[in-house]
Design a protein around this motif. Structure first.
Motif, PDB file in Angstrom:
ATOM      1  N   LYS A  41       0.820  -1.213   0.000  1.00  0.00           N
ATOM      2  CA  LYS A  41       0.000   0.000   0.000  1.00  0.00           C
ATOM      3  C   LYS A  41       0.852   1.262   0.000  1.00  0.00           C
ATOM      4  O   LYS A  41       0.539   2.237  -0.675  1.00  0.00           O
ATOM      5  CB  LYS A  41      -0.951  -0.008   1.200  1.00  0.00           C
ATOM      6  CG  LYS A  41      -2.085  -1.020   1.071  1.00  0.00           C
ATOM      7  CD  LYS A  41      -3.053  -0.903   2.232  1.00  0.00           C
ATOM      8  CE  LYS A  41      -4.215  -1.892   2.063  1.00  0.00           C
ATOM      9  NZ  LYS A  41      -5.182  -1.801   3.189  1.00  0.00           N
ATOM     10  N   TYR A  42       1.951   1.238   0.771  1.00  0.00           N
ATOM     11  CA  TYR A  42       2.805   2.424   0.837  1.00  0.00           C
ATOM     12  C   TYR A  42       3.662   2.598  -0.413  1.00  0.00           C
ATOM     13  O   TYR A  42       4.291   3.631  -0.607  1.00  0.00           O
ATOM     14  CB  TYR A  42       3.684   2.383   2.087  1.00  0.00           C
ATOM     15  CG  TYR A  42       4.553   1.146   2.216  1.00  0.00           C
ATOM     16  CD1 TYR A  42       5.731   1.004   1.493  1.00  0.00           C
ATOM     17  CD2 TYR A  42       4.189   0.123   3.074  1.00  0.00           C
ATOM     18  CE1 TYR A  42       6.519  -0.130   1.609  1.00  0.00           C
ATOM     19  CE2 TYR A  42       4.969  -1.018   3.207  1.00  0.00           C
ATOM     20  CZ  TYR A  42       6.133  -1.139   2.470  1.00  0.00           C
ATOM     21  OH  TYR A  42       6.909  -2.261   2.584  1.00  0.00           O
ATOM     22  N   ASP A  43       3.717   1.564  -1.276  1.00  0.00           N
ATOM     23  CA  ASP A  43       4.468   1.665  -2.526  1.00  0.00           C
ATOM     24  C   ASP A  43       3.662   2.329  -3.638  1.00  0.00           C
ATOM     25  O   ASP A  43       4.234   2.840  -4.605  1.00  0.00           O
ATOM     26  CB  ASP A  43       4.888   0.272  -3.013  1.00  0.00           C
ATOM     27  CG  ASP A  43       5.948  -0.366  -2.137  1.00  0.00           C
ATOM     28  OD1 ASP A  43       6.759   0.375  -1.555  1.00  0.00           O
ATOM     29  OD2 ASP A  43       5.962  -1.603  -2.031  1.00  0.00           O
ATOM     30  N   ILE A  44       2.344   2.281  -3.542  1.00  0.00           N
ATOM     31  CA  ILE A  44       1.485   2.768  -4.620  1.00  0.00           C
ATOM     32  C   ILE A  44       1.417   4.292  -4.573  1.00  0.00           C
ATOM     33  O   ILE A  44       1.073   4.883  -3.546  1.00  0.00           O
ATOM     34  CB  ILE A  44       0.080   2.155  -4.520  1.00  0.00           C
ATOM     35  CG1 ILE A  44       0.172   0.631  -4.605  1.00  0.00           C
ATOM     36  CG2 ILE A  44      -0.817   2.688  -5.632  1.00  0.00           C
ATOM     37  CD1 ILE A  44      -1.133  -0.079  -4.299  1.00  0.00           C
ATOM     38  N   ILE A  45       1.750   4.910  -5.674  1.00  0.00           N
ATOM     39  CA  ILE A  45       1.839   6.370  -5.764  1.00  0.00           C
ATOM     40  C   ILE A  45       0.524   6.939  -6.286  1.00  0.00           C
ATOM     41  O   ILE A  45       0.075   6.583  -7.388  1.00  0.00           O
ATOM     42  CB  ILE A  45       3.012   6.785  -6.670  1.00  0.00           C
ATOM     43  CG1 ILE A  45       4.332   6.294  -6.052  1.00  0.00           C
ATOM     44  CG2 ILE A  45       3.038   8.288  -6.886  1.00  0.00           C
ATOM     45  CD1 ILE A  45       5.530   6.449  -6.970  1.00  0.00           C
ATOM     46  N   VAL A  48      -2.353   5.012  -8.102  1.00  0.00           N
ATOM     47  CA  VAL A  48      -2.368   4.709  -9.537  1.00  0.00           C
ATOM     48  C   VAL A  48      -1.097   4.032 -10.019  1.00  0.00           C
ATOM     49  O   VAL A  48      -1.144   3.138 -10.873  1.00  0.00           O
ATOM     50  CB  VAL A  48      -2.578   6.009 -10.357  1.00  0.00           C
ATOM     51  CG1 VAL A  48      -2.503   5.743 -11.853  1.00  0.00           C
ATOM     52  CG2 VAL A  48      -3.916   6.653 -10.002  1.00  0.00           C
ATOM     53  N   TRP A  49       0.065   4.423  -9.480  1.00  0.00           N
ATOM     54  CA  TRP A  49       1.341   4.080 -10.090  1.00  0.00           C
ATOM     55  C   TRP A  49       2.223   3.234  -9.176  1.00  0.00           C
ATOM     56  O   TRP A  49       2.166   3.350  -7.954  1.00  0.00           O
ATOM     57  CB  TRP A  49       2.126   5.350 -10.433  1.00  0.00           C
ATOM     58  CG  TRP A  49       1.432   6.291 -11.352  1.00  0.00           C
ATOM     59  CD1 TRP A  49       0.774   7.440 -11.014  1.00  0.00           C
ATOM     60  CD2 TRP A  49       1.320   6.169 -12.777  1.00  0.00           C
ATOM     61  NE1 TRP A  49       0.268   8.052 -12.140  1.00  0.00           N
ATOM     62  CE2 TRP A  49       0.588   7.284 -13.238  1.00  0.00           C
ATOM     63  CE3 TRP A  49       1.777   5.234 -13.702  1.00  0.00           C
ATOM     64  CZ2 TRP A  49       0.302   7.491 -14.578  1.00  0.00           C
ATOM     65  CZ3 TRP A  49       1.489   5.432 -15.038  1.00  0.00           C
ATOM     66  CH2 TRP A  49       0.757   6.548 -15.469  1.00  0.00           C
ATOM     67  N   ALA A  50       3.106   2.458  -9.816  1.00  0.00           N
ATOM     68  CA  ALA A  50       4.211   1.797  -9.133  1.00  0.00           C
ATOM     69  C   ALA A  50       5.511   2.354  -9.696  1.00  0.00           C
ATOM     70  O   ALA A  50       5.708   2.377 -10.916  1.00  0.00           O
ATOM     71  CB  ALA A  50       4.157   0.285  -9.342  1.00  0.00           C
ATOM     72  N   GLY A  51       6.392   2.827  -8.836  1.00  0.00           N
ATOM     73  CA  GLY A  51       7.671   3.359  -9.278  1.00  0.00           C
ATOM     74  C   GLY A  51       8.630   2.238  -9.645  1.00  0.00           C
ATOM     75  O   GLY A  51       8.710   1.225  -8.955  1.00  0.00           O
ATOM     76  N   VAL A  52       9.361   2.416 -10.743  1.00  0.00           N
ATOM     77  CA  VAL A  52      10.364   1.442 -11.164  1.00  0.00           C
ATOM     78  C   VAL A  52      11.646   2.192 -11.523  1.00  0.00           C
ATOM     79  O   VAL A  52      11.619   3.344 -11.935  1.00  0.00           O
ATOM     80  CB  VAL A  52       9.888   0.590 -12.362  1.00  0.00           C
ATOM     81  CG1 VAL A  52       8.678  -0.250 -11.990  1.00  0.00           C
ATOM     82  CG2 VAL A  52       9.542   1.464 -13.562  1.00  0.00           C
ATOM     83  N   GLY A  53      12.775   1.506 -11.342  1.00  0.00           N
ATOM     84  CA  GLY A  53      14.042   2.113 -11.722  1.00  0.00           C
ATOM     85  C   GLY A  53      14.863   2.538 -10.523  1.00  0.00           C
ATOM     86  O   GLY A  53      14.656   2.081  -9.391  1.00  0.00           O
ATOM     87  N   ILE A  54      15.809   3.413 -10.758  1.00  0.00           N
ATOM     88  CA  ILE A  54      16.767   3.844  -9.749  1.00  0.00           C
ATOM     89  C   ILE A  54      16.043   4.474  -8.550  1.00  0.00           C
ATOM     90  O   ILE A  54      15.037   5.156  -8.707  1.00  0.00           O
ATOM     91  CB  ILE A  54      17.790   4.832 -10.365  1.00  0.00           C
ATOM     92  CG1 ILE A  54      18.960   5.066  -9.419  1.00  0.00           C
ATOM     93  CG2 ILE A  54      17.129   6.135 -10.777  1.00  0.00           C
ATOM     94  CD1 ILE A  54      20.119   5.809 -10.065  1.00  0.00           C
ATOM     95  N   LYS A  55      16.591   4.238  -7.345  1.00  0.00           N
ATOM     96  CA  LYS A  55      15.894   4.628  -6.123  1.00  0.00           C
ATOM     97  C   LYS A  55      16.322   5.992  -5.573  1.00  0.00           C
ATOM     98  O   LYS A  55      15.914   6.362  -4.472  1.00  0.00           O
ATOM     99  CB  LYS A  55      16.104   3.556  -5.050  1.00  0.00           C
ATOM    100  CG  LYS A  55      15.474   2.213  -5.392  1.00  0.00           C
ATOM    101  CD  LYS A  55      15.682   1.205  -4.273  1.00  0.00           C
ATOM    102  CE  LYS A  55      15.034  -0.121  -4.621  1.00  0.00           C
ATOM    103  NZ  LYS A  55      15.226  -1.126  -3.540  1.00  0.00           N
ATOM    104  N   LYS A  56      17.140   6.719  -6.279  1.00  0.00           N
ATOM    105  CA  LYS A  56      17.548   8.046  -5.793  1.00  0.00           C
ATOM    106  C   LYS A  56      16.319   8.933  -5.563  1.00  0.00           C
ATOM    107  O   LYS A  56      15.358   8.905  -6.336  1.00  0.00           O
ATOM    108  CB  LYS A  56      18.477   8.708  -6.813  1.00  0.00           C
ATOM    109  CG  LYS A  56      19.866   8.115  -6.855  1.00  0.00           C
ATOM    110  CD  LYS A  56      20.725   8.781  -7.913  1.00  0.00           C
ATOM    111  CE  LYS A  56      21.002  10.230  -7.605  1.00  0.00           C
ATOM    112  NZ  LYS A  56      21.985  10.826  -8.550  1.00  0.00           N
ATOM    113  N   LYS A  57      16.370   9.733  -4.502  1.00  0.00           N
ATOM    114  CA  LYS A  57      15.240  10.590  -4.178  1.00  0.00           C
ATOM    115  C   LYS A  57      14.933  11.584  -5.283  1.00  0.00           C
ATOM    116  O   LYS A  57      13.778  11.979  -5.482  1.00  0.00           O
ATOM    117  CB  LYS A  57      15.518  11.335  -2.866  1.00  0.00           C
ATOM    118  CG  LYS A  57      15.496  10.440  -1.639  1.00  0.00           C
ATOM    119  CD  LYS A  57      15.692  11.252  -0.365  1.00  0.00           C
ATOM    120  CE  LYS A  57      15.612  10.366   0.859  1.00  0.00           C
ATOM    121  NZ  LYS A  57      15.786  11.139   2.111  1.00  0.00           N
TER     122      LYS A  57
END
Length: 384
Positions: A41-45, A48-57
Motif C-alpha cells: 500500500k505504501y508503494d502505490i503512488i 495509480v502508479w508503481a515506481g520502477v528504476g533507480i531509487k535516488k530521491k
C-alpha cells in the motif's frame, strides 16, 4: 469559465521558477519490481502508479511548483552516473526512472493458494494478476501530458512514454532448437537447476560466500536453453538523434529472437517506411526536429491504438493495427492542435498472449549519460 476538453496548462514564466521548484519537490522513493513482487500500500503512488528504476530521491518527485490541473505533476531526473542497467544488446548502459500503470497488490492474491503467488514470482508474471493490462488486439485510447523545459539538451537518447509487451517465460527453446510452452511444474524443474540471464540459460553452480553460506552462481558457458524475455517496446515516444519521434515496433515471432536487431534509426528512416526483417517491423510513425518541439509548456498527447492481432504459435499477423496521435498545447496565448499521426495502418505489437502495459518517465539508453529532467502528468487509459 468552461474547461477545455483536453487538459492544457499555459507556460510558466515566473522569474522565481527555479527557486520554487527546489522548494516544492517531494521525493517519491518507493519502487516495486512489478514482475516479481506485489505492490504494498505504501508503494502505490497516488493510488495509480508503481515506481520502477533507480531509487535516488531526485529520480521521481512530486512537483508542486509545476502543477497540472491543480495537482502536482511528476518530475523525473537522471544524472550522469544514474545508468544502472545493461542495454538491450548487452554491451551498453541505460538508466530508468519511470511510473508503471500495471501492477498487482496483495489483495489480488488474497483468495488464492499461496502457491499461485510463488508461481507468479518464479515466472515473473505477478503484474498480470493486477490492474493496467490491455489485451492483445484490443483498441485503446491513451492520454498524457508532457512538459519539456527549454534547458533540456538536444543530444539525448531518451524515451518518455512507452508501451511494453508482457512476455511469457514459460515459452522456451531447448538446446536442439525446439520451441514449446511449458506447464508451471515443467518450468519449475528448469528454474531449480539453472539461472536465466536475460533470455539465456546457464547451469547453476553451487558454491559458498565469504561467510560460508551456500550460494549459486552461473556456469561460464550458456547451456543452450533460451527463454522468452521480450524486446523493443511496441510503441514509444522519445528523443534521439536530434529528433522527437514516435516509433511503432512489431514482432510476430512466438519466441523473440534477441539477435534480430530490427530497429528503425530515427535520423535515417523516413516516416511510415517500416524497416523489416523476417519476423519484425519497426516504423517511425512521426518525427520532428528537436528545435521545433514546443518547450516550457504542457503538451497533451492523445493516442488511439488498435493493436495488431497475432496468431501465436503459427507466427502470423492476423490483422494489422492502426495508430492515431494528436498533440495539443498553448503557444503565445493560442491553442495549437496538431494531428501528427492520422489513422495510419501499421504493424504494432508483439505476439504475446497477455497484451501490453504503459509506463512514463525517463528511460535513457544507448549509453547516453547526458543529465535529463522533465515533467509528466494527466495519464488516462480506456479500452474501447
Amino acid at each position: 469559465m468552461k474547461k477545455n476538453l483536453l487538459p492544457i496548462a499555459t507556460c510558466l514564466l515566473s522569474a522565481n521558477f527555479a527557486m520554487a521548484q527546489t522548494q516544492q519537490l517531494k521525493p517519491l522513493p518507493t519502487r516495486t519490481n512489478i514482475e516479481q513482487d506485489s505492490a504494498k500500500k505504501y508503494d502505490i503512488i497516488d493510488g495509480v502508479w508503481a515506481g520502477v528504476g533507480i531509487k535516488k530521491k531526485s529520480a521521481i518527485q512530486h512537483d508542486y511548483a509545476l502543477p497540472f490541473n491543480g495537482q502536482p505533476s511528476y518530475r523525473f531526473s537522471l544524472e550522469a552516473d544514474d545508468n544502472t542497467l545493461t542495454d538491450y544488446d548487452g554491451k551498453g548502459t541505460k538508466g530508468r526512472a519511470e511510473l508503471a500503470f500495471a501492477y498487482a497488490t496483495h489483495d489480488d492474491f488474497k483468495d488464492r493458494p499461496e502457491k499461485a503467488y510463488q508461481d507468479a514470482q518464479m515466472t515473473k508474471t505477478v503484474y498480470l494478476n493486477g490492474k493496467g493490462r490491455v489485451p492483445q488486439a484490443s483498441s485503446c485510447t491513451y492520454q498524457f501530458s508532457f512538459y519539456l523545459p527549454s534547458s533540456y539538451p538536444a543530444n539525448t537518447n531518451t524515451i518518455f512514454a512507452q508501451w511494453h509487451g508482457m512476455p511469457d517465460r514459460t515459452l522456451i527453446s531447448t538446446p536442439n532448437g525446439q520451441i514449446k510452452k511449458l506447464t508451471i511444474d515443467e518450468f519449475a524443474q528448469l528454474y531449480n537447476r539453472m539461472i536465466f540471464n536475460k533470455d539465456t540459460g546457464y547451469d547453476k553452480v553451487k558454491t559458498t560466500d565469504n561467510s560460508g553460506n551456500i550460494v549459486y552462481k552461473t556456469d561460464k558457458k550458456p547451456n543452450g536453453w533460451l527463454i522468452e524475455q521480450g524486446g523493443y517496446p511496441p510503441l514509444a515516444f522519445g528523443f534521439s538523434d536530434g529528433y522527437f519521434y514516435i516509433k511503432a515496433n512489431s514482432d510476430r515471432k512466438w519466441l523473440t529472437d534477441k539477435s534480430d536487431r530490427c530497429n528503425a534509426n530515427v535520423a535515417k528512416t523516413d516516416i511510415m517506411r517500416p524497416v523489416k526483417s523476417v519476423y519484425k517491423a519497426s516504423t517511425i510513425a512521426y518525427k520532428m526536429p528537436f528545435e521545433n518541439f514546443p518547450k516550457d509548456c504542457w503538451i497533451t498527447f492523445s493516442a488511439n491504438v488498435n493493436w495488431s492481432k497475432y496468431s501465436g504459435q503459427t507466427q502470423t499477423i492476423v490483422k494489422d493495427g492502426q495508430l492515431d496521435v494528436q498533440m495539443v498545447y498553448n503557444q503565445n496565448g493560442k491553442t495549437v492542435n496538431k494531428h501528427i499521426v492520422d489513422h495510419q495502418q501499421i504493424q504494432i505489437g508483439r505476439n504475446d498472449e497477455d497484451g501490453y502495459y504503459f509506463k512514463f518517465g525517463i528511460y535513457r539508453l544507448g549509453s547516453s549519460t547526458v543529465p535529463v529532467s522533465y515533467n509528466l502528468a494527466g495519464f488516462s487509459q480506456k479500452i474501447n
